[in-house]
Design a protein around this motif. Structure first.
Motif, mmCIF file in Angstrom:
data_model
loop_
_atom_site.group_PDB
_atom_site.id
_atom_site.type_symbol
_atom_site.label_atom_id
_atom_site.label_comp_id
_atom_site.label_asym_id
_atom_site.label_seq_id
_atom_site.Cartn_x
_atom_site.Cartn_y
_atom_site.Cartn_z
ATOM 1 N N LYS A 27 -78.304 7.944 69.811
ATOM 2 C CA LYS A 27 -77.122 7.650 70.645
ATOM 3 C C LYS A 27 -76.524 6.305 70.254
ATOM 4 O O LYS A 27 -75.309 6.146 70.202
ATOM 5 N N ARG A 28 -77.385 5.344 69.977
ATOM 6 C CA ARG A 28 -76.917 4.009 69.584
ATOM 7 C C ARG A 28 -76.162 4.069 68.251
ATOM 8 O O ARG A 28 -75.092 3.472 68.088
ATOM 9 N N VAL A 29 -76.716 4.809 67.284
ATOM 10 C CA VAL A 29 -76.068 4.948 65.975
ATOM 11 C C VAL A 29 -74.740 5.694 66.149
ATOM 12 O O VAL A 29 -73.714 5.294 65.598
ATOM 13 N N ARG A 30 -74.765 6.770 66.927
ATOM 14 C CA ARG A 30 -73.554 7.557 67.191
ATOM 15 C C ARG A 30 -72.453 6.671 67.776
ATOM 16 O O ARG A 30 -71.309 6.682 67.308
ATOM 17 N N ASN A 31 -72.798 5.895 68.789
ATOM 18 C CA ASN A 31 -71.810 5.016 69.433
ATOM 19 C C ASN A 31 -71.301 3.948 68.471
ATOM 20 O O ASN A 31 -70.129 3.582 68.505
ATOM 21 N N SER A 100 -89.267 2.654 64.090
ATOM 22 C CA SER A 100 -90.014 1.541 64.681
ATOM 23 C C SER A 100 -89.228 0.228 64.715
ATOM 24 O O SER A 100 -89.700 -0.749 65.276
ATOM 25 N N GLU A 101 -88.040 0.208 64.114
ATOM 26 C CA GLU A 101 -87.249 -1.026 64.075
ATOM 27 C C GLU A 101 -85.967 -0.877 64.881
ATOM 28 O O GLU A 101 -85.457 0.229 65.041
ATOM 29 N N PRO A 102 -85.416 -2.004 65.351
ATOM 30 C CA PRO A 102 -84.141 -1.933 66.082
ATOM 31 C C PRO A 102 -83.022 -1.386 65.188
ATOM 32 O O PRO A 102 -83.054 -1.574 63.968
ATOM 33 N N VAL A 103 -82.069 -0.718 65.801
ATOM 34 C CA VAL A 103 -80.924 -0.182 65.063
ATOM 35 C C VAL A 103 -80.100 -1.348 64.511
ATOM 36 O O VAL A 103 -79.687 -2.225 65.285
ATOM 37 N N PRO A 104 -79.874 -1.387 63.196
ATOM 38 C CA PRO A 104 -79.060 -2.464 62.615
ATOM 39 C C PRO A 104 -77.566 -2.169 62.853
ATOM 40 O O PRO A 104 -76.838 -1.735 61.961
ATOM 41 N N VAL A 105 -77.127 -2.406 64.084
ATOM 42 C CA VAL A 105 -75.786 -2.032 64.532
ATOM 43 C C VAL A 105 -74.694 -2.597 63.631
ATOM 44 O O VAL A 105 -73.796 -1.869 63.195
ATOM 45 N N LYS A 106 -74.752 -3.882 63.330
ATOM 46 C CA LYS A 106 -73.699 -4.509 62.512
ATOM 47 C C LYS A 106 -73.636 -3.883 61.119
ATOM 48 O O LYS A 106 -72.553 -3.655 60.581
ATOM 49 N N LEU A 107 -74.789 -3.602 60.528
ATOM 50 C CA LEU A 107 -74.827 -2.988 59.204
ATOM 51 C C LEU A 107 -74.241 -1.575 59.256
ATOM 52 O O LEU A 107 -73.409 -1.215 58.420
ATOM 53 N N ILE A 108 -74.635 -0.788 60.225
ATOM 54 C CA ILE A 108 -74.130 0.582 60.338
ATOM 55 C C ILE A 108 -72.624 0.572 60.594
ATOM 56 O O ILE A 108 -71.889 1.379 60.030
ATOM 57 N N GLU A 109 -72.174 -0.377 61.402
ATOM 58 C CA GLU A 109 -70.737 -0.526 61.668
ATOM 59 C C GLU A 109 -69.980 -0.802 60.356
ATOM 60 O O GLU A 109 -68.960 -0.170 60.072
#
Length: 128
Positions: A27-31, A100-109
């Motif tokens: 959900k986090r990656v999707r958002n 096991s690691e936090p979603v790298p939101v900035k990188l995925i963005e």
């Protein structure tokens, strides 16, 4: 694996089919993808979540036992984000992020925006 036999009708259905621990990450990656490229069209393609722009694929997302993956990791993506992607496994056009690691939101963005520009360039070339 039983999941492969299901014909998903929506991204919500796909995410709901995943183990509970994976659902929040997906959900986090999707958002993140939808926020980075608001005009992206979300659908199921190849039985996984797909994000398209002007009919061209931007990213695909899939959940697995030990990781979730983003596709396609084109040569351009891998080169542009080489340092940022160094901690992750990349092979055959796939970037694998450990559960096991936090979603790298900035990188995925940044990857989503980069892929949207790639898809737009391909669409422009096809119009000529």
């Amino acid at each position: 694996m039983l999941v492969a036999k299901i014909k998903f009708k929506s991204v919500d259905e796909y995410i709901a089919s995943q183990p509970e621990a994976v659902q929040g990450l997906l959900k986090r990656v999707r958002n993140t993808i939808r926020k980075a490229v608001p005009e992206v069209e979300e659908m199921i393609s190849y039985q996984i979540p797909a994000y398209k722009l002007h009919g061209r694929p931007v990213l695909y997302l899939a959940g697995w036992k030990q990781h979730y993956s983003l596709y396609p990791a084109t040569d351009h993506v891998v080169a542009a984000f080489r340092d940022d992607l160094a901690p992750y496994e990349i092979s055959k056009g796939t970037i694998r992020f450990p559960l096991s690691e936090p979603v790298p939101v900035k990188l995925i963005e940044r990857i989503a925006k980069f892929r949207a520009k790639e898809a737009a360039r391909v669409s422009q070339r096809r119009l000529r």
